[in-house]
Motif scaffolding. Structure first.
Motif, PDB file in Angstrom:
ATOM      1  N   ILE A 161      32.547  48.790  35.290  1.00 45.59           N
ATOM      2  CA  ILE A 161      33.378  47.587  35.427  1.00 45.59           C
ATOM      3  C   ILE A 161      34.797  47.996  35.791  1.00 45.59           C
ATOM      4  O   ILE A 161      35.422  47.405  36.677  1.00 45.59           O
ATOM      5  CB  ILE A 161      33.379  46.786  34.101  1.00 45.59           C
ATOM      6  CG1 ILE A 161      31.984  46.239  33.814  1.00 45.59           C
ATOM      7  CG2 ILE A 161      34.394  45.655  34.160  1.00 45.59           C
ATOM      8  CD1 ILE A 161      31.818  45.682  32.402  1.00 45.59           C
ATOM      9  N   GLU A 162      35.299  49.046  35.123  1.00 45.19           N
ATOM     10  CA  GLU A 162      36.662  49.496  35.381  1.00 45.19           C
ATOM     11  C   GLU A 162      36.815  49.975  36.823  1.00 45.19           C
ATOM     12  O   GLU A 162      37.810  49.692  37.482  1.00 45.19           O
ATOM     13  CB  GLU A 162      37.010  50.623  34.403  1.00 45.19           C
ATOM     14  CG  GLU A 162      38.498  50.906  34.335  1.00 45.19           C
ATOM     15  CD  GLU A 162      38.824  52.110  33.482  1.00 45.19           C
ATOM     16  OE1 GLU A 162      37.985  52.485  32.634  1.00 45.19           O
ATOM     17  OE2 GLU A 162      39.899  52.692  33.677  1.00 45.19           O
ATOM     18  N   ARG A 213      35.297  48.969  39.406  1.00 45.79           N
ATOM     19  CA  ARG A 213      35.265  47.876  40.378  1.00 45.79           C
ATOM     20  C   ARG A 213      36.377  46.852  40.181  1.00 45.79           C
ATOM     21  O   ARG A 213      36.711  46.133  41.115  1.00 45.79           O
ATOM     22  CB  ARG A 213      33.894  47.179  40.327  1.00 45.79           C
ATOM     23  CG  ARG A 213      32.806  48.041  40.980  1.00 45.79           C
ATOM     24  CD  ARG A 213      31.428  47.560  40.663  1.00 45.79           C
ATOM     25  NE  ARG A 213      31.158  46.236  41.205  1.00 45.79           N
ATOM     26  CZ  ARG A 213      30.013  45.566  41.011  1.00 45.79           C
ATOM     27  NH1 ARG A 213      29.050  46.109  40.293  1.00 45.79           N
ATOM     28  NH2 ARG A 213      29.832  44.381  41.526  1.00 45.79           N
ATOM     29  N   SER A 214      36.933  46.756  38.956  1.00 44.12           N
ATOM     30  CA  SER A 214      37.924  45.700  38.720  1.00 44.12           C
ATOM     31  C   SER A 214      39.305  46.234  38.368  1.00 44.12           C
ATOM     32  O   SER A 214      40.292  45.502  38.405  1.00 44.12           O
ATOM     33  CB  SER A 214      37.446  44.803  37.568  1.00 44.12           C
ATOM     34  OG  SER A 214      37.514  45.522  36.336  1.00 44.12           O
ATOM     35  N   ILE A 220      31.662  41.531  36.158  1.00 45.90           N
ATOM     36  CA  ILE A 220      32.643  41.347  37.240  1.00 45.90           C
ATOM     37  C   ILE A 220      32.729  39.865  37.617  1.00 45.90           C
ATOM     38  O   ILE A 220      33.819  39.333  37.865  1.00 45.90           O
ATOM     39  CB  ILE A 220      32.241  42.191  38.473  1.00 45.90           C
ATOM     40  CG1 ILE A 220      32.268  43.688  38.129  1.00 45.90           C
ATOM     41  CG2 ILE A 220      33.126  41.881  39.677  1.00 45.90           C
ATOM     42  CD1 ILE A 220      33.629  44.307  38.026  1.00 45.90           C
ATOM     43  N   ILE A 222      34.882  38.163  35.153  1.00 48.54           N
ATOM     44  CA  ILE A 222      36.308  38.452  35.412  1.00 48.54           C
ATOM     45  C   ILE A 222      36.809  37.599  36.573  1.00 48.54           C
ATOM     46  O   ILE A 222      37.891  37.014  36.515  1.00 48.54           O
ATOM     47  CB  ILE A 222      36.514  39.957  35.729  1.00 48.54           C
ATOM     48  CG1 ILE A 222      36.213  40.804  34.491  1.00 48.54           C
ATOM     49  CG2 ILE A 222      37.934  40.213  36.228  1.00 48.54           C
ATOM     50  CD1 ILE A 222      36.305  42.305  34.731  1.00 48.54           C
ATOM     51  N   ASP A 223      36.004  37.506  37.650  1.00 46.52           N
ATOM     52  CA  ASP A 223      36.426  36.727  38.814  1.00 46.52           C
ATOM     53  C   ASP A 223      36.610  35.257  38.464  1.00 46.52           C
ATOM     54  O   ASP A 223      37.451  34.571  39.044  1.00 46.52           O
ATOM     55  CB  ASP A 223      35.388  36.873  39.943  1.00 46.52           C
ATOM     56  CG  ASP A 223      35.429  38.274  40.553  1.00 46.52           C
ATOM     57  OD1 ASP A 223      36.437  38.979  40.321  1.00 46.52           O
ATOM     58  OD2 ASP A 223      34.463  38.666  41.235  1.00 46.52           O
ATOM     59  N   PRO A 240      40.347  35.208  35.872  1.00 48.74           N
ATOM     60  CA  PRO A 240      41.196  36.399  36.057  1.00 48.74           C
ATOM     61  C   PRO A 240      42.375  36.482  35.088  1.00 48.74           C
ATOM     62  O   PRO A 240      42.713  37.568  34.633  1.00 48.74           O
ATOM     63  CB  PRO A 240      41.670  36.282  37.511  1.00 48.74           C
ATOM     64  CG  PRO A 240      41.397  34.873  37.917  1.00 48.74           C
ATOM     65  CD  PRO A 240      40.266  34.389  37.090  1.00 48.74           C
TER      66      PRO A 240
END
Lengths: 160, 160
Positions: B85-86, B88-89, B147, B150-151, B154
């Motif tokens: 996750i880290e 990619r985000s 992800i 998160i999107d 945000p």
């Protein structure tokens, strides 16, 4: 003089024991009393071990491993915070704790997709509050802060 | 015939071992190899214990207590999800686990004020995947779902 101070403190204790947060905590603890062993105990006696006066705190070594009793009290405290949040918001807030055997760790309270409380814990073996008043102030503040987070993100709190 | 099947499976394993999720997991595990004991081991050997074929699974009792090794693998798996996750985000996702000695529990991954993953765990003593491909598919899916969360939120993910 001494009596006056004593009375004032006694009154403060009584007021602290009547706050919604302490009521939550007491209810939670009494719910675990399956055999009625604590029935004769007053609320103040029941919560006695949560209180750590300055003298008592000084008597505990700075570095030490938390025993099961103090871990249980820590768990009860944060579960009571979750219960107080639930009473005021209707949303179930479940605590999760990770404590190393050395007494370092972290506590999380979440509801839905929202983190209500995230706190690093240290010196867990010395967990306690100077007075009942400080106990309820700490718990109520954590619950109040969490309610503010829910109010800021109501949909996330409902898990949407 | 047997060779053909073997080759196809070998090829699949290789493809699975080259996916970003498995790379995360391998990096995480190699980082703990302070004394270089695993230097000579291939990635497939290193991850060997994550694989539980149907036969192996059947050989494990349905009810059992998880041993430290399987708890460590579980922890590595969810930490690798956090790492993926880290990557990619850009947001640090830390896992938190609570597992009873009987192998029931819960895992949470949070970032900022957002819960990225909340999963009930059962039968932890039988934690494992049938193939490398299923291992990477499971980890990548959890990271992908996180992800998406998160999107969707945000600001909450950044702790605002």
């Amino acid at each position: 003089m001494f009596d006056a101070v004593h009375n004032r403190e006694g009154g403060e204790d009584e007021a602290a024991l009547a706050t919604p947060f302490v009521k939550c905590l007491v209810r939670l603890i009494r719910a675990q009393d399956s055999f009625g062993a604590w029935e004769g105990k007053s609320d103040a006696e029941l919560l006695g071990d949560f209180i750590l006066t300055k003298e008592k705190r000084r008597a505990i070594p700075i570095i030490g491993d938390p025993d099961p009793d103090v871990l249980w009290r820590l768990n009860m405290f944060y579960t009571a915070v979750g219960l107080a949040i639930e009473e005021r918001s209707g949303l179930i807030a479940s605590p999760m704790m990770e404590i190393s055997h050395e007494g370092f760790g972290r506590v999380l309270l979440t509801t839905g997709r929202l983190v209500l409380l995230s706190k690093t814990l240290r010196d867990v073996h010395r967990f306690g509050f100077e007075t009942f008043w400080k106990l309820t102030a700490a718990g109520s503040k954590l619950a109040g802060d969490a309610i503010a987070v829910i109010d800021a993100h109501p949909e996330v709190a409902r898990g949407l």
